[in-house]
Scaffold this motif. Sequence first.
Motif, PDB file in Angstrom:
ATOM      1  N   GLN A  31      -8.848  25.396  21.183  1.00 54.12           N
ATOM      2  CA  GLN A  31      -8.965  23.986  20.801  1.00 54.12           C
ATOM      3  C   GLN A  31      -9.368  23.927  19.332  1.00 54.12           C
ATOM      4  OE1 GLN A  31      -7.992  21.685  22.741  1.00 54.12           O
ATOM      5  NE2 GLN A  31      -8.860  21.813  24.779  1.00 54.12           N
ATOM      6  N   LYS A  32      -8.735  23.044  18.603  1.00 51.90           N
ATOM      7  CA  LYS A  32      -9.069  22.885  17.192  1.00 51.90           C
ATOM      8  C   LYS A  32      -9.196  21.404  16.878  1.00 51.90           C
ATOM      9  CE  LYS A  32      -7.062  27.113  15.586  1.00 51.90           C
ATOM     10  NZ  LYS A  32      -5.908  27.785  15.157  1.00 51.90           N
ATOM     11  N   ASN A  33     -10.143  21.087  16.008  1.00 51.81           N
ATOM     12  CA  ASN A  33     -10.270  19.711  15.548  1.00 51.81           C
ATOM     13  C   ASN A  33      -9.337  19.503  14.373  1.00 51.81           C
ATOM     14  OD1 ASN A  33     -12.184  19.093  17.448  1.00 51.81           O
ATOM     15  ND2 ASN A  33     -13.913  19.445  16.105  1.00 51.81           N
ATOM     16  N   THR A  34      -8.776  18.321  14.291  1.00 49.19           N
ATOM     17  CA  THR A  34      -7.872  17.996  13.206  1.00 49.19           C
ATOM     18  C   THR A  34      -8.210  16.607  12.683  1.00 49.19           C
ATOM     19  OG1 THR A  34      -5.556  17.878  12.530  1.00 49.19           O
ATOM     20  CG2 THR A  34      -6.065  17.090  14.732  1.00 49.19           C
ATOM     21  N   MET A  35      -7.853  16.357  11.454  1.00 46.80           N
ATOM     22  CA  MET A  35      -8.120  15.057  10.846  1.00 46.80           C
ATOM     23  C   MET A  35      -6.914  14.147  11.038  1.00 46.80           C
ATOM     24  SD  MET A  35     -11.161  15.245   9.719  1.00 46.80           S
ATOM     25  CE  MET A  35     -11.298  13.751   8.775  1.00 46.80           C
ATOM     26  N   GLU A  36      -7.200  12.875  11.247  1.00 43.82           N
ATOM     27  CA  GLU A  36      -6.175  11.841  11.264  1.00 43.82           C
ATOM     28  C   GLU A  36      -6.559  10.829  10.193  1.00 43.82           C
ATOM     29  OE1 GLU A  36      -4.690  11.822  15.892  1.00 43.82           O
ATOM     30  OE2 GLU A  36      -6.085  10.268  15.255  1.00 43.82           O
ATOM     31  N   TYR A  37      -5.539  10.217   9.595  1.00 39.01           N
ATOM     32  CA  TYR A  37      -5.775   9.308   8.484  1.00 39.01           C
ATOM     33  C   TYR A  37      -5.114   7.963   8.761  1.00 39.01           C
ATOM     34  CZ  TYR A  37      -6.642  13.830   6.331  1.00 39.01           C
ATOM     35  OH  TYR A  37      -7.113  15.084   6.066  1.00 39.01           O
ATOM     36  N   ALA A  38      -5.878   6.880   8.599  1.00 33.94           N
ATOM     37  CA  ALA A  38      -5.303   5.532   8.661  1.00 33.94           C
ATOM     38  C   ALA A  38      -4.802   5.221   7.253  1.00 33.94           C
ATOM     39  CB  ALA A  38      -6.352   4.509   9.095  1.00 33.94           C
ATOM     40  N   LEU A  39      -3.523   4.865   7.158  1.00 31.11           N
ATOM     41  CA  LEU A  39      -2.908   4.668   5.846  1.00 31.11           C
ATOM     42  C   LEU A  39      -2.396   3.247   5.662  1.00 31.11           C
ATOM     43  CD1 LEU A  39      -0.768   7.937   5.539  1.00 31.11           C
ATOM     44  CD2 LEU A  39      -3.120   7.543   4.802  1.00 31.11           C
ATOM     45  N   GLN A  40      -2.432   2.834   4.406  1.00 28.20           N
ATOM     46  CA  GLN A  40      -1.808   1.593   3.973  1.00 28.20           C
ATOM     47  C   GLN A  40      -0.797   1.996   2.910  1.00 28.20           C
ATOM     48  OE1 GLN A  40      -4.502  -1.122   2.007  1.00 28.20           O
ATOM     49  NE2 GLN A  40      -3.234  -2.894   2.502  1.00 28.20           N
ATOM     50  N   ARG A  41       0.411   1.414   2.970  1.00 32.85           N
ATOM     51  CA  ARG A  41       1.448   1.883   2.056  1.00 32.85           C
ATOM     52  C   ARG A  41       2.268   0.733   1.496  1.00 32.85           C
ATOM     53  NH1 ARG A  41       5.580   4.743   6.379  1.00 32.85           N
ATOM     54  NH2 ARG A  41       6.708   2.854   6.982  1.00 32.85           N
ATOM     55  N   VAL A  42       2.892   1.048   0.359  1.00 33.47           N
ATOM     56  CA  VAL A  42       3.860   0.163  -0.286  1.00 33.47           C
ATOM     57  C   VAL A  42       5.172   0.937  -0.322  1.00 33.47           C
ATOM     58  CG1 VAL A  42       4.433  -1.159  -2.353  1.00 33.47           C
ATOM     59  CG2 VAL A  42       2.036  -0.737  -1.793  1.00 33.47           C
ATOM     60  N   ALA A  43       6.229   0.379   0.276  1.00 35.28           N
ATOM     61  CA  ALA A  43       7.541   1.043   0.281  1.00 35.28           C
ATOM     62  C   ALA A  43       8.344   0.549  -0.913  1.00 35.28           C
ATOM     63  CB  ALA A  43       8.281   0.728   1.569  1.00 35.28           C
ATOM     64  N   LEU A  44       8.918   1.499  -1.661  1.00 34.93           N
ATOM     65  CA  LEU A  44       9.656   1.158  -2.885  1.00 34.93           C
ATOM     66  C   LEU A  44      10.998   1.890  -2.904  1.00 34.93           C
ATOM     67  CD1 LEU A  44       6.408   1.706  -4.812  1.00 34.93           C
ATOM     68  CD2 LEU A  44       7.487  -0.534  -4.629  1.00 34.93           C
ATOM     69  N   ASN A  45      11.937   1.341  -3.657  1.00 31.84           N
ATOM     70  CA  ASN A  45      13.298   1.883  -3.663  1.00 31.84           C
ATOM     71  C   ASN A  45      13.489   3.111  -4.536  1.00 31.84           C
ATOM     72  OD1 ASN A  45      14.564   0.102  -1.828  1.00 31.84           O
ATOM     73  ND2 ASN A  45      14.550  -1.494  -3.389  1.00 31.84           N
ATOM     74  N   ASP A  46      12.651   3.289  -5.580  1.00 29.18           N
ATOM     75  CA  ASP A  46      12.870   4.426  -6.478  1.00 29.18           C
ATOM     76  C   ASP A  46      11.554   4.952  -7.038  1.00 29.18           C
ATOM     77  OD1 ASP A  46      12.382   3.055  -9.209  1.00 29.18           O
ATOM     78  OD2 ASP A  46      13.871   1.747  -8.237  1.00 29.18           O
ATOM     79  N   LYS A  47      11.623   6.138  -7.601  1.00 33.01           N
ATOM     80  CA  LYS A  47      10.440   6.826  -8.117  1.00 33.01           C
ATOM     81  C   LYS A  47       9.832   6.085  -9.306  1.00 33.01           C
ATOM     82  CE  LYS A  47       8.816  11.306  -9.742  1.00 33.01           C
ATOM     83  NZ  LYS A  47       9.155  12.686 -10.049  1.00 33.01           N
ATOM     84  N   LEU A  48      10.657   5.540 -10.173  1.00 37.02           N
ATOM     85  CA  LEU A  48      10.159   4.833 -11.351  1.00 37.02           C
ATOM     86  C   LEU A  48       9.300   3.639 -10.950  1.00 37.02           C
ATOM     87  CD1 LEU A  48      10.242   4.807 -14.437  1.00 37.02           C
ATOM     88  CD2 LEU A  48      12.211   3.271 -14.286  1.00 37.02           C
ATOM     89  N   THR A  49       9.777   2.866  -9.978  1.00 33.83           N
ATOM     90  CA  THR A  49       8.998   1.723  -9.492  1.00 33.83           C
ATOM     91  C   THR A  49       7.711   2.197  -8.840  1.00 33.83           C
ATOM     92  OG1 THR A  49      11.083   0.553  -9.084  1.00 33.83           O
ATOM     93  CG2 THR A  49       9.112  -0.384  -8.093  1.00 33.83           C
ATOM     94  N   ALA A  50       7.779   3.294  -8.071  1.00 36.60           N
ATOM     95  CA  ALA A  50       6.588   3.839  -7.418  1.00 36.60           C
ATOM     96  C   ALA A  50       5.545   4.244  -8.451  1.00 36.60           C
ATOM     97  CB  ALA A  50       6.965   5.027  -6.540  1.00 36.60           C
ATOM     98  N   GLU A  51       5.973   4.907  -9.519  1.00 29.48           N
ATOM     99  CA  GLU A  51       5.029   5.316 -10.562  1.00 29.48           C
ATOM    100  C   GLU A  51       4.456   4.105 -11.286  1.00 29.48           C
ATOM    101  OE1 GLU A  51       7.424   8.106 -12.761  1.00 29.48           O
ATOM    102  OE2 GLU A  51       6.823   9.776 -11.466  1.00 29.48           O
ATOM    103  N   ASN A  52       5.274   3.058 -11.475  1.00 25.18           N
ATOM    104  CA  ASN A  52       4.811   1.820 -12.100  1.00 25.18           C
ATOM    105  C   ASN A  52       3.737   1.150 -11.243  1.00 25.18           C
ATOM    106  OD1 ASN A  52       4.561  -0.529 -13.607  1.00 25.18           O
ATOM    107  ND2 ASN A  52       6.423  -1.441 -12.786  1.00 25.18           N
ATOM    108  N   VAL A  53       3.989   1.035  -9.927  1.00 26.61           N
ATOM    109  CA  VAL A  53       3.021   0.429  -9.010  1.00 26.61           C
ATOM    110  C   VAL A  53       1.746   1.273  -8.962  1.00 26.61           C
ATOM    111  CG1 VAL A  53       2.580  -0.142  -6.585  1.00 26.61           C
ATOM    112  CG2 VAL A  53       4.753  -0.793  -7.643  1.00 26.61           C
TER     113      VAL A  53
END
Length: 168
Positions: A31-53
């Motif tokens: 048995q091993k313990n593992t981490m889970e993460y609650a995430l909030q995200r913004v979906a974007l169409n391209d890398k340039l917009t993602a880096e801008n945001v």
Amino acid sequence: ANAVIGNRLAQIQVSDDQLFNYFRLHQAEFQKNTMEYALQRVALNDKLTAENVLGQLNNGMSFGEAVSRYSVEELKAQGGMMGYVSASGDSSFWLAARNLQEGQFGIVNKEQLWFVFRITETRETAKEANFEDYRAEIKRKIILEKQDQMYQDILKEIKAAKNEIYYY
């Protein structure tokens, strides 16, 4: 003596029943313990917009505002909250999240979209051990135990046959 030992080593076999019984008896070890993460995200169409945001977020824009202004997916209606991710679930987000602290931002490229995300909460959970994941390790442990027992048996046979044993 080496021929006898080699011959007996070759005869060591481990059945599937022995593997599974060992797993059941020692399940807590796997048995091993593992981490889970609650995430909030913004979906974007391209890398340039993602880096801008990402830059705007680093300069103080609220994450909720980024989601409502820029997100291009249905999760936008829930504020970009995607719930908890685990290693066995959405592993690309989990792999990126495990290197971040709560509140830090990350970027993931998945399914032709770019996602800027943050961890909103973490929790530790016990991962149920899966027999198939540990089959090779269990087999190795059982073989080592049988080899040790075999060496002990050979020593007893030699001691019974001769009273004098010399170790080098």
